[in-house]
Enzyme design. Sequence first.
Site, mmCIF file in Angstrom:
data_model
loop_
_atom_site.group_PDB
_atom_site.id
_atom_site.type_symbol
_atom_site.label_atom_id
_atom_site.label_comp_id
_atom_site.label_asym_id
_atom_site.label_seq_id
_atom_site.Cartn_x
_atom_site.Cartn_y
_atom_site.Cartn_z
ATOM 1 N N VAL A 33 59.210 44.577 -1.085
ATOM 2 C CA VAL A 33 59.802 44.547 -2.422
ATOM 3 C C VAL A 33 60.903 43.483 -2.472
ATOM 4 C CG1 VAL A 33 61.089 45.917 -4.124
ATOM 5 C CG2 VAL A 33 59.198 46.964 -2.856
ATOM 6 N N SER A 40 68.643 45.173 7.537
ATOM 7 C CA SER A 40 69.131 45.999 8.642
ATOM 8 C C SER A 40 69.933 45.151 9.630
ATOM 9 C CB SER A 40 67.949 46.640 9.374
ATOM 10 O OG SER A 40 67.330 45.680 10.195
ATOM 11 N N SER A 76 68.311 42.141 11.232
ATOM 12 C CA SER A 76 68.224 40.860 10.513
ATOM 13 C C SER A 76 69.594 40.253 10.228
ATOM 14 C CB SER A 76 67.517 41.065 9.175
ATOM 15 O OG SER A 76 66.288 41.711 9.355
ATOM 16 N N CYS A 100 55.588 53.650 -7.735
ATOM 17 C CA CYS A 100 54.721 52.600 -8.290
ATOM 18 C C CYS A 100 53.467 53.148 -8.991
ATOM 19 C CB CYS A 100 54.331 51.598 -7.208
ATOM 20 S SG CYS A 100 54.012 52.325 -5.602
ATOM 21 N N HIS A 107 47.459 49.128 -7.440
ATOM 22 C CA HIS A 107 47.092 50.549 -7.424
ATOM 23 C C HIS A 107 46.218 50.847 -8.656
ATOM 24 C CE1 HIS A 107 49.869 50.997 -4.240
ATOM 25 N NE2 HIS A 107 50.839 51.681 -4.827
ATOM 26 N N ASN A 109 51.520 46.992 -7.762
ATOM 27 C CA ASN A 109 52.509 47.967 -7.255
ATOM 28 C C ASN A 109 53.813 47.329 -6.826
ATOM 29 O OD1 ASN A 109 50.295 47.236 -5.272
ATOM 30 N ND2 ASN A 109 51.884 47.894 -3.842
HETATM 31 N N1 LIG Z 1 55.881 48.408 -1.465
HETATM 32 C C1 LIG Z 1 55.696 48.890 -2.687
HETATM 33 O O1 LIG Z 1 54.659 48.661 -3.349
HETATM 34 C C2 LIG Z 1 56.755 49.745 -3.321
HETATM 35 C C3 LIG Z 1 56.599 50.071 -4.661
HETATM 36 C C4 LIG Z 1 57.561 50.870 -5.276
HETATM 37 C C5 LIG Z 1 58.642 51.316 -4.561
HETATM 38 N N2 LIG Z 1 58.767 50.990 -3.241
HETATM 39 C C6 LIG Z 1 59.959 51.478 -2.540
HETATM 40 O O2 LIG Z 1 60.768 50.342 -2.267
HETATM 41 C C7 LIG Z 1 61.473 50.518 -1.046
HETATM 42 C C8 LIG Z 1 61.157 49.365 -0.111
HETATM 43 O O3 LIG Z 1 59.782 49.349 0.172
HETATM 44 P P1 LIG Z 1 59.097 48.139 0.933
HETATM 45 O O4 LIG Z 1 57.655 48.375 0.773
HETATM 46 O O5 LIG Z 1 59.669 46.837 0.499
HETATM 47 O O6 LIG Z 1 59.560 48.443 2.456
HETATM 48 P P2 LIG Z 1 59.596 47.460 3.698
HETATM 49 O O7 LIG Z 1 58.632 46.343 3.530
HETATM 50 O O8 LIG Z 1 59.442 48.337 4.889
HETATM 51 O O9 LIG Z 1 61.094 46.856 3.688
HETATM 52 C C9 LIG Z 1 62.209 47.641 3.999
HETATM 53 C C10 LIG Z 1 63.497 46.847 3.904
HETATM 54 O O10 LIG Z 1 64.591 47.737 4.239
HETATM 55 C C11 LIG Z 1 65.387 47.139 5.263
HETATM 56 N N3 LIG Z 1 65.969 48.162 6.136
HETATM 57 C C12 LIG Z 1 65.313 48.991 6.971
HETATM 58 N N4 LIG Z 1 66.208 49.772 7.635
HETATM 59 C C13 LIG Z 1 67.444 49.413 7.207
HETATM 60 C C14 LIG Z 1 68.767 49.838 7.525
HETATM 61 N N5 LIG Z 1 68.993 50.784 8.426
HETATM 62 N N6 LIG Z 1 69.786 49.250 6.863
HETATM 63 C C15 LIG Z 1 69.574 48.292 5.949
HETATM 64 N N7 LIG Z 1 68.331 47.819 5.619
HETATM 65 C C16 LIG Z 1 67.283 48.390 6.240
HETATM 66 C C17 LIG Z 1 64.432 46.254 6.023
HETATM 67 O O11 LIG Z 1 65.180 45.255 6.733
HETATM 68 P P3 LIG Z 1 64.711 44.647 8.159
HETATM 69 O O12 LIG Z 1 63.655 43.625 7.870
HETATM 70 O O13 LIG Z 1 65.951 44.069 8.700
HETATM 71 O O14 LIG Z 1 64.170 45.803 8.967
HETATM 72 C C18 LIG Z 1 63.597 45.674 4.875
HETATM 73 O O15 LIG Z 1 64.298 44.622 4.265
HETATM 74 C C19 LIG Z 1 61.044 51.888 -0.514
HETATM 75 O O16 LIG Z 1 61.996 52.850 -0.894
HETATM 76 C C20 LIG Z 1 59.706 52.124 -1.188
HETATM 77 O O17 LIG Z 1 59.402 53.498 -1.318
HETATM 78 C C21 LIG Z 1 57.865 50.200 -2.612
#
Ligand SMILES: NC(=O)c1ccc[n+]([C@@H]2O[C@H](COP(=O)([O-])OP(=O)(O)OC[C@H]3O[C@@H](n4cnc5c(N)ncnc54)[C@H](OP(=O)(O)O)[C@@H]3O)[C@@H](O)[C@H]2O)c1
Length: 369
Positions: free
Chosen positions: A19, A41, A44, A159, A258, A345
């Site tokens: 995202v 995190s 990074s 989403c 989706h 999504n």
């Molecule tokens: N993907 C979708 O289609 C979608 C749609 C709607 C809502 N969402 C929601 O959006 C959010 C993100 O989803 P995503 O799919 O983008 O997840 P993702 O690809 O796993 O990305 C997660 C992000 O969070 C960071 N992070 C992880 N642990 C952390 C910590 N302890 N402190 C600070 N930052 C941290 C990660 O940084 P690092 O790279 O440094 O680990 C990364 O930038 C979730 O809540 C998800 O439910 C996602």
Amino acid sequence: MPSQNSPIKVGILGATGTVGQRFIQLLAVHPYFTIHALGASSRSAGHEYSKIVKWKLGTEIPEHVKGMVVQECRPDANGFAECGVVFSGLDHDVAGEIEFAFRAAELVVFSNAKNYRRDPVVPLMVPLVNPSHLSVVNHQRTTLSPPTKKGYIVTNANCSTTGLVVPLYALEKAFGPLETVMVTTMQAISGAGYPGVSSLDIMDNVVPYIGSEEEKIEWETSKILGGVTSDGQGFDLHASDPIKISASCNRVPVIDGHTGCVSVKFKRHPPPSPEQVIQAFKDFRCEAQDLGVPSAPKRAIVYLDAPDRPQPRLDRDLENGACVSVGRVRPCPVLDVKFVCLIDNVRLGAATSSIMNAEIAVERGYIEA
Ligand SMILES: NC(=O)c1ccc[n+]([C@@H]2O[C@H](COP(=O)([O-])OP(=O)(O)OC[C@H]3O[C@@H](n4cnc5c(N)ncnc54)[C@H](OP(=O)(O)O)[C@@H]3O)[C@@H](O)[C@H]2O)c1
């Protein structure tokens, strides 16, 4: 609208994720906002963005973002203090505390995580459906501890919920309350973030389970389609006209997009015909379009008049991923009418919705330019 000379500085939390990358792509050139700080995190933090991110989009990382140094997600980390807004793509296991801290530090937080969606003073806002819920942030500022002058949290919906509520809202607007909704989803692997579902689990396969997704669709729909209480301090959760909703969610080997197969029963008798439903989808207009915010699609719902559409690969890019496409509208022998809907999504399902919510907040004076 803010003047060209004073774009609002924004931060992106979770900037390296699925995202977060969309936020960066969509905000790279934006009339209201300029990217000023990136957080992720501790793995990074301290690294230049282009050196640490596993960039997955088909466009290049914006030039001015490449060399930005990723920070820890703290309001006192470099750059965030000058921001008025943060867009959060954080996982739910860390989003709660971090987003709360940014709100307490007087930033406006647009979250994609589930943590605050059920909070009675936090808007669960789908920009094509319920911008009126934004007004409850006035009450949030004074009642949620700590009280704030400027800071508040607004969340996006899940989403697949967003892909469902846009056409349901069009139907409620045209034909009155709904009685029953049954939806079966086929959800893309990008919905699980990166690296997400392992290829050995998803290739040549369908996984008939996505943790807590069905409950999210069933609960969030009523908050979004419901109104604001008469005292302006919360949400009525559609309580006077409850909708029975049943969702079945599946992960399928699609990268983005989706799909939902939806059957609907109306409270009104006789129900509208499929032709009337198609017309309601074609005629649908929403407040974001009337406000003319930059990310609003020309068509919020795109009706596809073909026997085999929408399809994720063919239709997810319509309106730059900011619409819901629908098709296959036909009689349902069990309920009244059935149709298929499709949402990108990561764009309308996540980043585009947050950005459009923020644009609406600017237009309505809930964010100071
Ligand atoms: N993907 C979708 O289609 C979608 C749609 C709607 C809502 N969402 C929601 O959006 C959010 C993100 O989803 P995503 O799919 O983008 O997840 P993702 O690809 O796993 O990305 C997660 C992000 O969070 C960071 N992070 C992880 N642990 C952390 C910590 N302890 N402190 C600070 N930052 C941290 C990660 O940084 P690092 O790279 O440094 O680990 C990364 O930038 C979730 O809540 C998800 O439910 C996602």
